[in-house]
Design an enzyme around this catalytic site. Structure first.
Site, PDB file in Angstrom:
ATOM      1  N   HIS A   1      97.408  64.840  -6.957  1.00 46.21           N
ATOM      2  CA  HIS A   1      97.348  65.054  -8.408  1.00 46.21           C
ATOM      3  C   HIS A   1      98.627  64.569  -9.100  1.00 46.21           C
ATOM      4  CE1 HIS A   1      93.821  67.615  -7.652  1.00 46.21           C
ATOM      5  NE2 HIS A   1      94.535  68.151  -6.679  1.00 46.21           N
TER       6      HIS A   1
ATOM      7  N   SER B   1     113.370  41.956 -20.646  1.00 47.66           N
ATOM      8  CA  SER B   1     112.839  42.122 -21.995  1.00 47.66           C
ATOM      9  C   SER B   1     113.465  41.086 -22.921  1.00 47.66           C
ATOM     10  CB  SER B   1     113.155  43.529 -22.503  1.00 47.66           C
ATOM     11  OG  SER B   1     112.978  43.621 -23.903  1.00 47.66           O
TER      12      SER B   1
ATOM     13  N   LYS C   1     116.654  46.009 -19.362  1.00 47.58           N
ATOM     14  CA  LYS C   1     115.396  46.254 -18.678  1.00 47.58           C
ATOM     15  C   LYS C   1     115.103  45.236 -17.587  1.00 47.58           C
ATOM     16  CE  LYS C   1     111.831  48.018 -20.792  1.00 47.58           C
ATOM     17  NZ  LYS C   1     110.791  47.049 -20.562  1.00 47.58           N
TER      18      LYS C   1
ATOM     19  N   GLU D   1     102.150  44.854 -12.421  1.00 49.62           N
ATOM     20  CA  GLU D   1     101.419  45.052 -13.673  1.00 49.62           C
ATOM     21  C   GLU D   1     100.317  44.008 -13.837  1.00 49.62           C
ATOM     22  OE1 GLU D   1     104.869  47.193 -16.413  1.00 49.62           O
ATOM     23  OE2 GLU D   1     104.408  45.081 -16.733  1.00 49.62           O
TER      24      GLU D   1
END
Length: 462
Positions: A158, A279, A285, A292
């Site tokens: 979970h 980025s 970043k 992804e």
């Protein structure tokens, strides 16, 4: 208006240019050209073998087709929309090379069984390539797992901390998923490798063909026993797209974990520059683009499976033009699966590093050893459900006091239950928690080492 097609003598005029473009498939079924040539060479040999054409004609057709193949490879032959599809394109060029004998190639054959043959030849080749990529993927998983048998990582259910596990055990879960993918594709291959060649348009042919002869030349295991089924069956394509979708599910699940692990909240891994981007406005970043993209591309493969099911669900026998829509989905799914397997293999092999100190800390900062406390009591005669409730209360009071189980004094343990002794501290250390789970298939180090040996053995199976 466009030039009249090979099939168009029945008609008074040619197709409207827009309809010709709409009808044409050459823009994408050119992918099948070498498979079409190979299938046509086998058909030509069969025609000569059965005496339908002479051996000289069969040899001329075979050699002419090989010239078409070489011209295509050298970019000298690049058919356009005027040829409608890859089959007409090859036949037209063949006739230009060998003359009127080229017009005999289509004897005892329809585009319906021809395209079915081409697609199967293509797909069985791609299945073998994907299976090899799965083996490469599995090898990388095992390589990393072998170095991390005693590296611990929080295990989750979970998405909540559950119990610590061996990192190798975690990675081997994906090995076994890939093994099922590898085996599943082998099963799909068996139904891909059936020849429809000779089924004709739908009813077979009046010529004395030998379907088994051409099937053997093309290394098919079987031939379709029913000509209607042979030209209209796309079960094999649906099965492949289903198998491809499951591969993508597995890659996407690990992608999701890698994305989480790379976040500042988890910090379980560091992404290397070779497999991450930055980025455009936030210089600090480092983005996990590979996982992804894999996660995102999964949906398009699912979509192709759904599209194929929708195409097939209402088709009466036998061939219908709707089936032209099967190819782009198959081609794109093949390319997507292969690209994602390659990218994820590179990412795992050289694009990330596990932060071992962070992982070592992570498994000590929660109550993931609570089950082991209950097991400790159960091993000393306390009924497990009673032990479970006791430990639940201990966790509740420890949280209220800002403590972990390891922080409790022995006196506090014995106040909870007299069965507790000083060995409770060893029993709840993360390493012992993992080592103790030595049941078959568990995360215990002995089990993981044996699982790695078994995995290496599986990798040697061809």
């Amino acid at each position: 208006m466009t030039e009249k097609q090979t099939w168009s003598q029945r008609f008074e005029s040619a197709l409207h240019p827009a309809i010709a473009r709409f009808n044409a498939s050459i823009s994408f079924d050119i992918e099948l050209i070498e498979y079409d040539i190979t299938g046509s060479q086998a058909h030509a040999k069969m025609l000569a073998h059965t005496g339908i054409i002479s051996h000289a004609e069969g040899e001329a057709l075979f050699n002419g087709l090989e010239q078409v193949r070489q011209e295509y490879r050298q970019r000298q032959f690049q058919p356009g929309v005027d040829t409608e599809d890859v089959h007409f394109a090859v036949e037209k060029r063949l006739t230009e090379i060998v003359g009127d004998v080229g017009k005999k190639l289509h004897t005892a054959r329809s585009r319906n069984d021809q395209v079915g043959t081409d697609t199967r030849l293509y797909l069985r080749d791609q299945i073998q390539q994907i299976r090899q990529q799965l083996r490469d993927w599995q090898t990388v998983l095992v390589d990393i797992a072998e170095k991390n048998v005693e590296t611990l990582i929080p295990g989750y259910t979970h998405l909540q901390r559950a119990q610590p596990v061996s990192l190798a055990h975690h990675l081997l879960a994906y090995f076994h998923m890939a093994q099922r993918d590898w085996e599943r594709l082998e099963d799909v291959y068996s139904r891909v490798n059936i020849s429809p060649l000779g089924c004709g348009a739908l009813a077979g042919t009046t010529f004395p063909i030998d379907r088994h002869y051409s099937a053997n030349l093309l290394h098919f295991d079987h031939v379709y026993a029913n000509s209607l089924d042979g030209v209209s069956d796309r079960d094999f394509a649906i099965e492949f797209l289903c198998a491809a979708s499951i591969i993508m599910v597995h890659l996407s699940r690990l992608s999701e974990e890698i994305i989480l692990w790379a976040s500042e909240e988890f910090r379980f891994i560091t992404l290397k520059d070779s497999c991450a981007t930055g980025s455009s406005i936030m210089p600090q970043k480092k983005n996990p683009d590979v996982p992804e993209l894999v996660r995102g591309k999964t949906g398009r493969v699912f979509g192709h499976l759904q599209a194929m099911l929708v195409i097939m669900k209402g088709l009466p026998l036998a061939y219908n033009k709707d089936l032209q829509e099967d190819k782009e989905g198959i081609f794109d799914s093949v390319n997507t699966v292969k690209a994602c397997l390659e990218a994820m293999t590179i990412l795992l092999q050289e694009g990330l590093e596990f932060r071992h100190q962070r992982l070592a800390t992570a498994v000590t900062e929660d109550f993931a050893n609570a089950t082991d406390v209950a097991d400790y009591l159960a091993a000393r005669g306390v009924p497990f459900r009673e032990a479970y409730n006791i430990v639940g209360k201990v966790v509740k009071t420890s949280i209220a006091a800002g403590k972990l189980l390891k922080d409790l004094q022995l006196q506090e343990w014995q106040q909870i239950h007299p069965a507790f002794a000083s060995d409770i501290y060893e029993a709840i250390t993360p390493r012992q928690v993992v080592a103790a789970r030595n049941s078959y298939g568990g995360t215990g180090f002995e089990q993981v080492r044996q699982a790695l040996l078994n995995a290496r053995t599986q990798l040697n199976v061809k």
